[in-house]
Design an enzyme around this catalytic site. Structure first.
Site, PDB file in Angstrom:
ATOM      1  N   HIS A 183     -20.892  46.647  15.366  1.00 43.63           N
ATOM      2  CA  HIS A 183     -19.940  46.959  14.303  1.00 43.63           C
ATOM      3  C   HIS A 183     -20.338  48.226  13.569  1.00 43.63           C
ATOM      4  O   HIS A 183     -19.486  48.996  13.109  1.00 43.63           O
ATOM      5  CB  HIS A 183     -19.832  45.778  13.330  1.00 43.63           C
ATOM      6  CG  HIS A 183     -18.914  44.708  13.810  1.00 43.63           C
ATOM      7  ND1 HIS A 183     -19.141  43.366  13.598  1.00 43.63           N
ATOM      8  CD2 HIS A 183     -17.754  44.770  14.501  1.00 43.63           C
ATOM      9  CE1 HIS A 183     -18.156  42.661  14.120  1.00 43.63           C
ATOM     10  NE2 HIS A 183     -17.309  43.494  14.675  1.00 43.63           N
ATOM     11  N   ARG A 286     -12.427  38.668  24.729  1.00 44.23           N
ATOM     12  CA  ARG A 286     -13.551  37.757  24.929  1.00 44.23           C
ATOM     13  C   ARG A 286     -13.308  36.484  24.115  1.00 44.23           C
ATOM     14  O   ARG A 286     -13.698  36.391  22.948  1.00 44.23           O
ATOM     15  CB  ARG A 286     -14.847  38.430  24.489  1.00 44.23           C
ATOM     16  CG  ARG A 286     -15.186  39.699  25.270  1.00 44.23           C
ATOM     17  CD  ARG A 286     -16.440  40.338  24.701  1.00 44.23           C
ATOM     18  NE  ARG A 286     -16.918  41.450  25.491  1.00 44.23           N
ATOM     19  CZ  ARG A 286     -16.588  42.723  25.290  1.00 44.23           C
ATOM     20  NH1 ARG A 286     -15.745  43.033  24.310  1.00 44.23           N
ATOM     21  NH2 ARG A 286     -17.082  43.691  26.038  1.00 44.23           N
ATOM     22  N   ARG A 323      -9.737  36.553  28.887  1.00 43.68           N
ATOM     23  CA  ARG A 323     -10.709  35.924  29.779  1.00 43.68           C
ATOM     24  C   ARG A 323     -10.987  34.522  29.258  1.00 43.68           C
ATOM     25  O   ARG A 323     -11.291  34.337  28.081  1.00 43.68           O
ATOM     26  CB  ARG A 323     -12.006  36.734  29.809  1.00 43.68           C
ATOM     27  CG  ARG A 323     -13.079  36.118  30.712  1.00 43.68           C
ATOM     28  CD  ARG A 323     -14.317  37.003  30.779  1.00 43.68           C
ATOM     29  NE  ARG A 323     -15.029  37.058  29.513  1.00 43.68           N
ATOM     30  CZ  ARG A 323     -16.050  37.888  29.262  1.00 43.68           C
ATOM     31  NH1 ARG A 323     -16.455  38.729  30.193  1.00 43.68           N
ATOM     32  NH2 ARG A 323     -16.642  37.870  28.096  1.00 43.68           N
ATOM     33  N   GLU A 412     -17.411  39.836  39.394  1.00 41.50           N
ATOM     34  CA  GLU A 412     -18.740  40.123  38.860  1.00 41.50           C
ATOM     35  C   GLU A 412     -19.837  39.784  39.859  1.00 41.50           C
ATOM     36  O   GLU A 412     -21.003  40.125  39.662  1.00 41.50           O
ATOM     37  CB  GLU A 412     -18.976  39.300  37.585  1.00 41.50           C
ATOM     38  CG  GLU A 412     -17.945  39.539  36.506  1.00 41.50           C
ATOM     39  CD  GLU A 412     -17.896  38.394  35.506  1.00 41.50           C
ATOM     40  OE1 GLU A 412     -18.447  38.547  34.417  1.00 41.50           O
ATOM     41  OE2 GLU A 412     -17.299  37.354  35.848  1.00 41.50           O
ATOM     42  N   ASN A 435     -20.933  45.264  34.249  1.00 41.32           N
ATOM     43  CA  ASN A 435     -22.240  44.913  33.690  1.00 41.32           C
ATOM     44  C   ASN A 435     -22.908  43.826  34.537  1.00 41.32           C
ATOM     45  O   ASN A 435     -24.057  43.962  34.970  1.00 41.32           O
ATOM     46  CB  ASN A 435     -22.099  44.433  32.248  1.00 41.32           C
ATOM     47  CG  ASN A 435     -21.464  45.475  31.345  1.00 41.32           C
ATOM     48  OD1 ASN A 435     -21.391  46.641  31.696  1.00 41.32           O
ATOM     49  ND2 ASN A 435     -20.994  45.055  30.186  1.00 41.32           N
ATOM     50  N   ASP A 436     -22.187  42.726  34.780  1.00 41.70           N
ATOM     51  CA  ASP A 436     -22.746  41.652  35.604  1.00 41.70           C
ATOM     52  C   ASP A 436     -22.803  42.039  37.079  1.00 41.70           C
ATOM     53  O   ASP A 436     -23.746  41.675  37.788  1.00 41.70           O
ATOM     54  CB  ASP A 436     -21.932  40.369  35.443  1.00 41.70           C
ATOM     55  CG  ASP A 436     -22.514  39.452  34.365  1.00 41.70           C
ATOM     56  OD1 ASP A 436     -23.746  39.402  34.242  1.00 41.70           O
ATOM     57  OD2 ASP A 436     -21.734  38.795  33.659  1.00 41.70           O
ATOM     58  N   ARG A 446     -30.066  41.929  33.236  1.00 40.96           N
ATOM     59  CA  ARG A 446     -29.543  42.919  32.285  1.00 40.96           C
ATOM     60  C   ARG A 446     -30.150  42.786  30.903  1.00 40.96           C
ATOM     61  O   ARG A 446     -29.985  43.674  30.066  1.00 40.96           O
ATOM     62  CB  ARG A 446     -28.024  42.805  32.191  1.00 40.96           C
ATOM     63  CG  ARG A 446     -27.514  41.469  31.729  1.00 40.96           C
ATOM     64  CD  ARG A 446     -26.026  41.337  31.940  1.00 40.96           C
ATOM     65  NE  ARG A 446     -25.272  41.496  30.710  1.00 40.96           N
ATOM     66  CZ  ARG A 446     -23.988  41.192  30.588  1.00 40.96           C
ATOM     67  NH1 ARG A 446     -23.316  40.768  31.622  1.00 40.96           N
ATOM     68  NH2 ARG A 446     -23.366  41.357  29.447  1.00 40.96           N
ATOM     69  N   CYS A 481     -13.443  46.395  33.416  1.00 39.57           N
ATOM     70  CA  CYS A 481     -13.561  46.111  31.989  1.00 39.57           C
ATOM     71  C   CYS A 481     -15.014  46.121  31.521  1.00 39.57           C
ATOM     72  O   CYS A 481     -15.308  45.730  30.401  1.00 39.57           O
ATOM     73  CB  CYS A 481     -12.902  44.779  31.629  1.00 39.57           C
ATOM     74  SG  CYS A 481     -13.636  43.346  32.446  1.00 39.57           S
TER      75      CYS A 481
END
Length: 557
Positions: A183, A286, A323, A412, A435-436, A446, A481
């Site tokens: 944030h 998310r 998702r 993923e 990412n995954d 990760r 994404c």
């Protein structure tokens, strides 16, 4: 002159003396324990006081700051948190220790999730520090009052501090920790304050040191020379010109290929901010944000209300992707704990959890269908951690039974990428979570910082898996994404292998739109071929940049 390097998260050049923000005090040496009911009351009063102060700050912040501060105040009022505190008090802990340990449990959950969720840990720790200060009768921690221009240097900065900073006095932010989707990073970009995170060497900076920084490249100059500052400024000016060339409406390559530019979000407030930043829709909502830090699952009505708010934010025909619950294993839920696992990253997470707790899945799908009825807009819905055609079919049939017609899956797992022609047979679209996918392709956790060099999405093997997904997808829309989509140079490579939808942090949309507008589809394809042929991620990136428009140099960190 000394040069430090971090991760640039808010564009611009700043120059001023450093003001080091002192860290919040930790646990007190003395923590006398009273009656549980009395200690619980003290803690509840402290948390409510913190929430009230955050609400007051929100009243004096802009719209984006208001949303973040209001969300942080809700953390302080979370009944699940109070229940955790009470449980620790019953074990014999004093009030400060009980408060500390309760927050630690929630922080551990978010940290284990990684990525966007992990960066909410700063928000939680800030609420804890403020509540401890109230308990101990200490001044509220945070940024001191400024009477002259300064560059703030801190271990990390909380959104409660960042949201009300004056850009006339705060010429920049540098943090040793933090992340690109925290944030603090988002607010700094919205306020217009150059910012750099993940600069561990910043811990050596002392108050009064002359500094200059570039919030794009992540460069920090200590005792900067005039020529170096001029160079930073000239680069920033060129970047501004390139960004201003980005189209305001739909994003396309220079030869007219349509590529959706969407946002990754976690709340209705994020959706509003994303639209202001030029997002055409949402590539990843998310939904686990509704589930984490709770003792009970959110109801169908509660979920439907949130989903409807997000759908209503965008145009009627916009792509808005939800998702389904991505939790379990490394993101445990109090109400859906399947037990400990030796290797959580390879365990019962995502769709695997939902196949055990079908009640959670069915309630969520019913809530999405209700949101569709409320708004007269059909959401896109996709499942995480799909590895086989059977799993995709299981999810697709369940979603359609609930009344949802646009169904997809997350890619993923390398198996899903390599067998996409079969995995996608029963769905309309797919979104690649880079990412995954990178984690599983490179066998590199990760969350383990020592392996960060392996975890770049510029790995040619990862790009090859993205291409394999697109090659087997037929005419289905395939998007990305993961954070890779927000890299303007890598976005061109992704388009070159067949990606037609890019979803990213909202602050990166303008740069990606500008990059697309200055390249043809053919150029993207040539860049992709060069990246795929490279033997390392560094050489893949260099090969793509060499083939790109020269203006791209100022967009690449």
């Amino acid at each position: 002159m000394q040069t430090l390097t971090g991760l640039g998260v808010s564009a611009g050049v700043g120059q001023a003396q450093a003001l080091v923000v002192s860290p919040a005090p930790g646990l007190p040496e003395v923590d006398p324990k009273g009656e549980v009911k009395d200690d619980l009351k003290k803690i509840t009063v402290a948390l409510n006081k913190v929430a009230d102060r955050l609400d007051y700050r929100a009243m004096h912040a802009d719209s984006s700051g208001l949303a973040v501060l209001t969300a942080t105040a809700m953390m302080a009022r979370d009944p699940g948190l109070v229940a955790k505190v009470e449980a620790h008090l019953h074990t014999g802990a004093g009030p400060a220790r009980a408060l500390w340990d309760a927050f630690d449990e929630f922080c551990d959950q978010l940290a284990a999730a990684g990525g966007y969720l992990a960066e909410r840990v700063t928000d939680l720790k800030d609420v804890r520090s403020r509540a401890l200060a109230v308990l101990e009768g200490l001044p509220e921690p945070g940024v001191p009052t400024l009477d002259r221009p300064a560059i703030l240097v801190a271990e990390d900065l909380a959104p409660a501090d960042t949201a009300t900073l004056n850009p006339e006095l705060v010429k920049g932010l540098i943090t040793a920790a933090g992340g690109p989707t925290s944030h603090t990073a988002i607010l700094a970009a919205q306020i217009g304050i150059p910012a750099i995170v993940r600069c561990p060497e910043a811990r050596s900076i002392v108050t009064g040191t002359n500094l200059a920084l570039d919030g794009v490249t992540g460069t920090v100059l200590i005792d900067p020379e005039d020529a170096a500052v001029i160079k930073l400024t000239e680069r920033a000016d060129k970047r501004k010109q390139v960004l201003e060339s980005a189209p305001e409406g739909e994003s396309c390559t220079s030869d007219g290929l349509r590529v959706l530019t969407l946002a990754n979000i976690g709340s209705p407030a994020d959706a509003v901010t994303a639209k202001k930043k030029g997002a055409e829709g949402v590539g990843l909502f998310r939904t686990e944000f509704l589930f984490l830090e709770r003792q009970d699952a959110p109801s169908k009505a509660e979920q439907a209300d949130v989903y409807a708010q997000v759908l209503s934010t965008f145009d009627e025909d916009a792509k808005v992707v939800f998702r389904t619950l991505d939790a379990g294993a490394d993101k445990p839920l109090a109400f859906a704990d399947l037990g400990p696992e030796d290797n959580p990253a390879l365990g019962r997470r995502g769709l695997r959890l939902s196949q055990v707790r079908t009640d959670l899945m069915d309630t969520q799908l019913a809530a999405l269908a209700e949101a569709a009825r409320k708004t007269d807009r059909m959401p896109y819905v996709m499942a995480p951690m799909v590895a086989t055609p059977a799993e995709a079919k299981w999810f697709s049939s369940r979603a359609r039974k609930a009344g949802l017609s646009t169904v997809g899956v997350m890619v993923e797992v390398p198996a899903a990428a390599l067998r996409s022609s079969q995995v996608l047979e029963t769905v309309e679209f797919a979104s690649i979570g880079t990412n995954d996918l990178t984690q599983y392709a490179m066998a590199a956790d990760r969350l383990q910082g020592e392996l960060s060099e392996l975890l770049t999405p510029w790995q040619p093997a990862v790009i090859q898996l993205v291409k394999a997904t697109c090659d087997g997808a037929g005419d289905r829309l395939i998007g990305v994404c993961g954070e890779a989509a927000g890299d303007p140079l890598l976005a061109l490579v992704l388009v070159g292998v067949g990606i037609r939808s890019l979803s990213m942090a909202a602050g990166k949309i303008q740069a990606v739109k500008a990059a697309l507008a200055m390249h043809t589809t053919a150029q993207c394809e040539v860049m992709a071929q060069a990246a795929l042929a490279a033997p390392s991620p560094e050489l893949a990136k260099a090969a793509a940049l060499k083939l790109a428009d020269p203006s791209m140099e100022v967009l690449v960190s």
